[in-house]
Scaffold this motif. Structure first.
Motif, PDB file in Angstrom:
ATOM      1  N   THR A 250      -1.672  -7.819  -0.623  1.00 40.26           N
ATOM      2  CA  THR A 250      -0.933  -8.311   0.572  1.00 40.26           C
ATOM      3  C   THR A 250      -0.301  -7.155   1.269  1.00 40.26           C
ATOM      4  OG1 THR A 250       1.359  -8.861  -1.002  1.00 40.26           O
ATOM      5  CG2 THR A 250       0.212 -10.756  -0.033  1.00 40.26           C
ATOM      6  N   PHE A 251       0.780  -7.519   2.481  1.00 40.61           N
ATOM      7  CA  PHE A 251       1.428  -6.383   3.514  1.00 40.61           C
ATOM      8  C   PHE A 251       2.274  -6.259   3.591  1.00 40.61           C
ATOM      9  CE2 PHE A 251       2.443  -3.877   7.037  1.00 40.61           C
ATOM     10  CZ  PHE A 251       1.918  -3.026   7.062  1.00 40.61           C
TER      11      PHE A 251
ATOM     12  N   GLN B 282       0.654  -1.129  -0.581  1.00 41.07           N
ATOM     13  CA  GLN B 282       0.276   0.014  -0.237  1.00 41.07           C
ATOM     14  C   GLN B 282       0.921   1.209   0.092  1.00 41.07           C
ATOM     15  OE1 GLN B 282      -2.286  -1.136   3.625  1.00 41.07           O
ATOM     16  NE2 GLN B 282      -3.912  -2.509   2.771  1.00 41.07           N
TER      17      GLN B 282
ATOM     18  N   MET C 169     -12.307  -2.172  -3.014  1.00 46.20           N
ATOM     19  CA  MET C 169     -12.467  -3.875  -3.199  1.00 46.20           C
ATOM     20  C   MET C 169     -13.885  -4.394  -3.518  1.00 46.20           C
ATOM     21  SD  MET C 169      -9.910  -4.712  -1.921  1.00 46.20           S
ATOM     22  CE  MET C 169      -8.625  -3.882  -1.316  1.00 46.20           C
TER      23      MET C 169
ATOM     24  N   MET D 228      -4.473  -2.189   6.231  1.00 46.76           N
ATOM     25  CA  MET D 228      -6.317  -2.355   6.042  1.00 46.76           C
ATOM     26  C   MET D 228      -6.781  -1.258   6.538  1.00 46.76           C
ATOM     27  SD  MET D 228      -7.306  -3.685   3.228  1.00 46.76           S
ATOM     28  CE  MET D 228      -9.153  -3.468   2.086  1.00 46.76           C
TER      29      MET D 228
ATOM     30  N   HIS E 207      -1.358 -14.350   8.145  1.00 46.37           N
ATOM     31  CA  HIS E 207      -0.626 -13.834   9.521  1.00 46.37           C
ATOM     32  C   HIS E 207      -1.748 -14.942  10.231  1.00 46.37           C
ATOM     33  CE1 HIS E 207      -0.121 -11.204  13.012  1.00 46.37           C
ATOM     34  NE2 HIS E 207       0.637 -11.223  12.003  1.00 46.37           N
TER      35      HIS E 207
ATOM     36  N   GLU F 150       4.396  -5.892   1.529  1.00 47.86           N
ATOM     37  CA  GLU F 150       6.288  -6.916   0.527  1.00 47.86           C
ATOM     38  C   GLU F 150       6.468  -5.392  -0.381  1.00 47.86           C
ATOM     39  OE1 GLU F 150       5.256 -11.447   0.394  1.00 47.86           O
ATOM     40  OE2 GLU F 150       3.536 -10.202  -0.468  1.00 47.86           O
TER      41      GLU F 150
ATOM     42  N   LEU G 273       5.183  -9.801   9.544  1.00 49.04           N
ATOM     43  CA  LEU G 273       3.875 -11.372   9.784  1.00 49.04           C
ATOM     44  C   LEU G 273       3.886 -12.092  11.553  1.00 49.04           C
ATOM     45  CD1 LEU G 273       4.630 -13.741   6.902  1.00 49.04           C
ATOM     46  CD2 LEU G 273       2.090 -12.417   7.706  1.00 49.04           C
TER      47      LEU G 273
ATOM     48  N   GLY H   9      -4.611 -12.740   0.983  1.00 55.41           N
ATOM     49  CA  GLY H   9      -4.428 -11.037   1.668  1.00 55.41           C
ATOM     50  C   GLY H   9      -5.410 -11.271   1.597  1.00 55.41           C
ATOM     51  N   HIS H  10      -6.053 -11.628   3.677  1.00 55.30           N
ATOM     52  CA  HIS H  10      -7.350 -12.001   3.506  1.00 55.30           C
ATOM     53  C   HIS H  10      -7.667 -10.701   5.010  1.00 55.30           C
ATOM     54  CE1 HIS H  10     -12.026 -13.262   4.634  1.00 55.30           C
ATOM     55  NE2 HIS H  10     -11.235 -12.812   6.718  1.00 55.30           N
ATOM     56  N   GLY H  11      -6.638  -9.558   5.099  1.00 55.15           N
ATOM     57  CA  GLY H  11      -7.077  -8.720   5.714  1.00 55.15           C
ATOM     58  C   GLY H  11      -7.986  -8.653   6.535  1.00 55.15           C
ATOM     59  N   MET H  12      -9.418  -7.554   6.165  1.00 53.30           N
ATOM     60  CA  MET H  12     -10.580  -7.348   7.339  1.00 53.30           C
ATOM     61  C   MET H  12     -11.427  -8.450   7.081  1.00 53.30           C
ATOM     62  SD  MET H  12      -9.871  -3.593   7.910  1.00 53.30           S
ATOM     63  CE  MET H  12     -11.095  -3.056   9.063  1.00 53.30           C
ATOM     64  N   ALA H  13     -11.026  -9.088   5.419  1.00 56.27           N
ATOM     65  CA  ALA H  13     -12.253  -9.920   4.796  1.00 56.27           C
ATOM     66  C   ALA H  13     -13.126  -9.265   4.196  1.00 56.27           C
ATOM     67  CB  ALA H  13     -12.739 -10.666   5.924  1.00 56.27           C
ATOM     68  N   ILE H  14     -12.676  -7.584   3.800  1.00 57.80           N
ATOM     69  CA  ILE H  14     -13.964  -7.421   3.052  1.00 57.80           C
ATOM     70  C   ILE H  14     -13.733  -7.855   1.664  1.00 57.80           C
ATOM     71  CG2 ILE H  14     -14.279  -4.771   2.197  1.00 57.80           C
ATOM     72  CD1 ILE H  14     -12.583  -3.585   4.320  1.00 57.80           C
ATOM     73  N   ILE H  15     -12.910  -7.879   0.701  1.00 63.67           N
ATOM     74  CA  ILE H  15     -13.487  -8.766  -0.622  1.00 63.67           C
ATOM     75  C   ILE H  15     -13.943  -9.948  -0.177  1.00 63.67           C
ATOM     76  CG2 ILE H  15     -10.884  -9.292  -1.189  1.00 63.67           C
ATOM     77  CD1 ILE H  15     -11.587  -7.421  -3.898  1.00 63.67           C
TER      78      ILE H  15
ATOM     79  N   TRP I  79       1.734 -16.495   0.478  1.00 73.08           N
ATOM     80  CA  TRP I  79       1.771 -16.759  -0.994  1.00 73.08           C
ATOM     81  C   TRP I  79       2.460 -17.311  -1.508  1.00 73.08           C
ATOM     82  CZ3 TRP I  79       4.059 -14.841  -4.821  1.00 73.08           C
ATOM     83  CH2 TRP I  79       4.956 -13.832  -4.755  1.00 73.08           C
TER      84      TRP I  79
HETATM   85  C1  SAM Z   1      -3.821  -5.701   2.500  1.00 73.07           C
HETATM   86  S1  SAM Z   1      -4.412  -6.706   3.831  1.00 73.07           S
HETATM   87  C2  SAM Z   1      -5.346  -7.482   2.514  1.00 73.07           C
HETATM   88  C3  SAM Z   1      -7.160  -6.774   2.469  1.00 73.07           C
HETATM   89  C4  SAM Z   1      -8.142  -7.577   1.678  1.00 73.07           C
HETATM   90  N1  SAM Z   1      -7.716  -7.209   0.592  1.00 73.07           N
HETATM   91  C5  SAM Z   1      -8.839  -7.175   2.139  1.00 73.07           C
HETATM   92  O1  SAM Z   1     -10.331  -6.846   1.108  1.00 73.07           O
HETATM   93  O2  SAM Z   1      -9.579  -7.201   3.626  1.00 73.07           O
HETATM   94  C6  SAM Z   1      -3.132  -7.577   3.584  1.00 73.07           C
HETATM   95  C7  SAM Z   1      -2.891  -8.782   3.870  1.00 73.07           C
HETATM   96  O3  SAM Z   1      -2.148 -10.385   3.617  1.00 73.07           O
HETATM   97  C8  SAM Z   1      -1.940 -10.490   4.423  1.00 73.07           C
HETATM   98  N2  SAM Z   1      -0.026 -11.210   4.071  1.00 73.07           N
HETATM   99  C9  SAM Z   1       0.958 -10.642   4.546  1.00 73.07           C
HETATM  100  N3  SAM Z   1       2.199 -11.204   3.316  1.00 73.07           N
HETATM  101  C10 SAM Z   1       1.503 -12.287   3.010  1.00 73.07           C
HETATM  102  C11 SAM Z   1       1.946 -13.262   2.285  1.00 73.07           C
HETATM  103  N4  SAM Z   1       3.256 -12.908   1.688  1.00 73.07           N
HETATM  104  N5  SAM Z   1       1.223 -14.347   1.636  1.00 73.07           N
HETATM  105  C12 SAM Z   1      -0.054 -14.400   2.048  1.00 73.07           C
HETATM  106  N6  SAM Z   1      -1.091 -13.652   3.182  1.00 73.07           N
HETATM  107  C13 SAM Z   1       0.328 -11.995   3.412  1.00 73.07           C
HETATM  108  C14 SAM Z   1      -0.973 -10.322   5.442  1.00 73.07           C
HETATM  109  O4  SAM Z   1      -1.927 -10.619   6.319  1.00 73.07           O
HETATM  110  C15 SAM Z   1      -3.019  -9.527   5.691  1.00 73.07           C
HETATM  111  O5  SAM Z   1      -3.975 -10.421   5.732  1.00 73.07           O
END
Ligand code: SAM
Length: 764
Positions: free
Chosen positions: A661-662, A289, A572, A564, A615, A664, A544, A591-597, A640
């Protein structure tokens, strides 16, 4: 020393000549001469100061109010000393007036001393810093705090010193206040000791160096005097003197090293000995981001032109460029070798030991900036033959690019400047000006001008063009940025430095550009890494391992970095609509984050919904929220990078893939779409079988428009190279500051008013 005779009042009024008893002893004469000689010296300095102030040299900035204050109070102090001594010697001063003078001397001497301290600690150091970099707020705050604290200590001491003298005058040491008097008299020297220790500590390395060199010189003189006097040879003394001599020399060398190593020297005044367009690496702080604009190049000393961020240096004789941060050398691009003479002349030019260097540089810089501002292409071309296109004005931090663009600002401040780079509103009269600026900028870019150098307002040339609504100029900056960043991104693909050992040894000796030294110069590499990763908390392994906090509108890591935020919901939703336009499809989200998407994907009832999440806190929350039990949902725990090869091996195919992701780097995203998406995105997927779609959160460089535009162009090119067509949709982003979105968040990773949403599909 109290007056010789008390109670003389003003009645005496005699001159020194009428003081037959004055200055009878040698010590009195030497002491009086001391004040007179130094008063004369100070008057001489004052005259020199007035003359020097009239000259237009950069160094005169050092001679501002603090310097004048120091000169003034120290001179006053000497005058008072002389008057007091004369009155005391002649016995013409009353006891009271003598002590009044002593009070004045104490106060003046502390004030003079303090102002001198301010000159060294604040003015000199901030000038040095400004010469090599922009003075940042934290630096200012620290030096102002130091100066402030010393100021308080100085006031206390001056007050106590004055009080003690006043007490003497009032003869308080006899009466009822005697206890206070003696307490203060006892505390005063202790406080003085503390003050001077602090003073010494803060004056620091330069003082240590001076002392070491003075010490060495004194011992040298003693040795020479000893020889001259033909003193009998005494081996013990000779050895001792030699020890001391060597000690002084070694200490001097060590202190010079310490000073040379000091971080404040690591910024350029005039750089770009290479005259080469692509100074920046493509490895910026790249959490998904918050990608940041890159830093200015490093200057690590004579002839070692090294850029910290993507640090590279040209080795003209080998016709190659070494990128230090990537630890790789590669053939110099066309045109680099023709810059050789210029490069070498710059090495000579950059000799900072040369006293003429500062003045010449200043003049040269101003001439280049002026020519750029006047869009005087022929003059500029001439000047650039012997100088760099990346000089910076010490005051404003303007580079020639800034100057060329800023010169197009409408004279009339009430004239409206179109916002957001839109030049449709550019007045007709402005057109020739803009054409001149275009030519000037092209010439500067051809000569290696850096596209993203910052001025003291923190603006790149592109930012200035954007602010002034000069679209054509803005686009030139963006294009230069794209060229520079793209080339450096390719450095990743070149052979590692040091493959060719014999060549390397040879080279280091002949060039005077010590690559090994630069490589081993850990500060350069460390700095580069530090800068490129922003801070340690936003590198993936650290992230992580950190604890996350989930709130209803944000997900933060343990350093309050925004992982996020809910304001991204619109982005999203629109991404989900575009890549997964119907129900019954297969989707992969990284990247699940806040589960929005993922929640939006669920609304579309996919037949299979794979989620990769690394995470542990996010995974725990997914369990708690029942994600593991949802129909069609397959959760892959881990990074991933470790999961995706297994999915490809299994032959899992998807109609939609989303990546967000975050912490990276951009490299990770590029690797994902260049190497993995092709193995998982179904070319016959999607609701109509016309191919799956890939989407990702597009937030590189989103803290400033020009960086965002540069990076988006680069992503598009990289996507194209990977076999994807990209469609962009612009989505307005509300004013997040106004909505208080950033409160409690460590870093604002979004500062723009529009989000560019990418949707990618296979070419053809
Ligand atoms: C920005 S959030 C994603 C938000 C998501 N798009 C949503 O709608 O809520 C990034 C997510 O990527 C995960 N993440 C970070 N590095 C990662 C990796 N190398 N492999 C998998 N997941 C990773 C983080 O833990 C976090 O949950």
């Amino acid at each position: 020393m109290a007056p010789r005779r008390g109670g003389g009042g003003n009645g005496g009024g005699g001159s020194v000549s009428s003081c037959p008893d004055a200055f009878l002893t040698t010590i009195e004469q030497v002491s009086f001469a001391n004040h007179v000689v130094f008063l004369v010296i100070l008057l001489g300095i004052s005259i020199f100061f007035c003359v020097f102030r009239k000259r237009k040299v950069a160094g005169k900035k050092l001679l501002g109010l603090p310097f004048i204050g120091a000169l003034f109070f120290i001179t006053l102090c000497y005058i008072c000393q002389i008057v007091a001594t004369v009155l005391q010697q002649c016995g013409t001063a009353s006891f009271a007036s003598y002590y009044d003078l002593r009070i004045a001397i104490v106060i003046f001497s502390y004030l003079g001393n303090y102002f001198l301290f301010v000159v060294v600690i604040y003015c000199l150091t901030s000038m040095l810093r400004r010469q090599v970099d922009h003075v940042n707020a934290i630096y200012k705050i620290v030096s102002l705090t130091v100066v402030g604290l010393m100021g308080i200590l100085m006031c206390v001491l001056a007050g106590l010193g004055a009080y003690l003298n006043w007490s003497n005058k009032e003869r308080l040491f006899y009466g009822s206040g005697a206890k206070d008097y003696y307490d203060i008299a006892e505390a005063y020297p202790k406080l003085q000791a503390a003050y001077y220790s602090l003073y010494l500590d803060l004056i620091g390395w330069s003082l240590a160096l001076t002392i070491a060199m003075v010490f060495h010189t004194i011992i040298s003189i003693v040795v020479v005097a000893w020889i001259l006097e033909e003193v009998d040879y005494n081996p013990e003394s000779a050895v001792t003197l030699n020890w001391l001599l060597n000690l002084g020399q070694a200490l001097s060398l060590i202190f010079i090293l310490c000073i040379a190593k000091h971080v404040s020297w690591r910024r350029p005044t005039v750089t770009d000995p290479v005259g080469f367009q692509t100074q920046y690496a493509y490895n910026g702080d790249s959490n998904a981001q918050g990608y940041y604009h890159h830093q200015s190049p490093e200057y690590i000393g004579n002839g070692n032109a090294v850029w910290a961020n993507g640090a590279f240096l040209l080795r003209p004789r080998r016709r190659e460029v070494c990128c230090l941060s990537q630890n790789a050398c590669f053939p110099a691009p066309r045109g680099c070798s023709s810059q050789r003479h210029k490069y070498e002349s710059m090495l000579i030019h950059n000799n900072m030991d040369d006293p003429a260097f500062e003045n010449d540089t200043d003049l040269q810089t101003q001439s280049i900036l002026l020519a750029a501002a006047k869009h005087d292409v022929p003059t500029l071309r001439n000047l650039l033959r012997n100088s760099s296109a990346n000089v910076q004005d010490l005051e404003t931090g303007f580079t020639p690019l800034h100057a060329a663009i800023a010169a197009c600002e409408p004279e009339n401040e009430f004239e409206e400047t179109p916002a957001n780079g839109d030049t449709n509103g550019v007045a007709k009269e402005q057109k020739p000006e803009i054409e001149g600026a275009v030519k000037t900028m092209k010439l500067l870019f051809e000569n290696g001008a850096i596209w993203n150098d910052l001025d003291t307002n923190g603006e790149t040339p592109g930012c200035v063009a954007h602010r002034l609504g000069l679209k054509e100029l803005y686009e030139l900056c963006v294009d230069a940025g794209v060229r520079a960043e793209l080339l450096l991104s390719r450095l990743d693909e070149y052979q590692p430095l040091g493959d060719d050992e014999s060549d390397q040894d040879n080279e280091d000796e002949t060039e005077g550009v010590d690559v090994e030294e630069a490589e081993n110069g850990l500060e350069v590499l460390d700095l580069s890494l530090g800068d490129s990763h922003g801070d340690e908390s936003t590198n993936n392994p650290n992230y992580l391992a950190s604890n996350l906090t989930f709130n209803c509108d944000r997900l933060l890591d343990s350093d309050a970095n925004g992982v996020m935020m809910k304001w991204e919901m619109t982005l999203m939703r629109r991404s989900a609509e575009l890549i997964l336009p119907g129900s019954g499809l297969r989707v992969l989200n990284v990247g699940h984050g806040m589960a929005i998407i993922d929640s939006i994907f669920q609304e579309r009832q996919p037949t299979s919904h794979h989620i990769i999440e690394a995470h542990p806190d996010v995974l725990r929350r997914m369990k708690a929220q029942g994600w593991y039990e949802k129909p069609g949902v397959v959760i892959h725990e881990g990074r991933w990078q470790d999961i995706v090869p297994g999915l490809v091996e299994k032959g899992e195919m998807f109609d939609a893939i989303y990546f967000d992701t975050f912490a990276e780097e951009y490299k990770a995203l590029r690797e994902f779409f260049s190497e993995h998406v092709i193995g998982m995105l179904d070319p016959a997927g999607g609701p109509n079988g016309d191919g799956g779609k890939f989407g990702f959160f597009c937030g590189m460089g989103a803290d400033r428009q020009v960086a965002y535009d540069v990076y988006n162009k680069i992503v598009e090119i990289d996507l194209f190279e990977a076999g994807f067509d990209t469609e962009w949709e612009t989505i307005p982003v509300p004013d997040l500051d106004e909505q208080g979105e950033w409160e409690g968040v460590r870093r604002k990773y979004w500062a723009l008013s529009n989000y560019k949403l990418p949707t990618c599909s296979f070419i053809g």
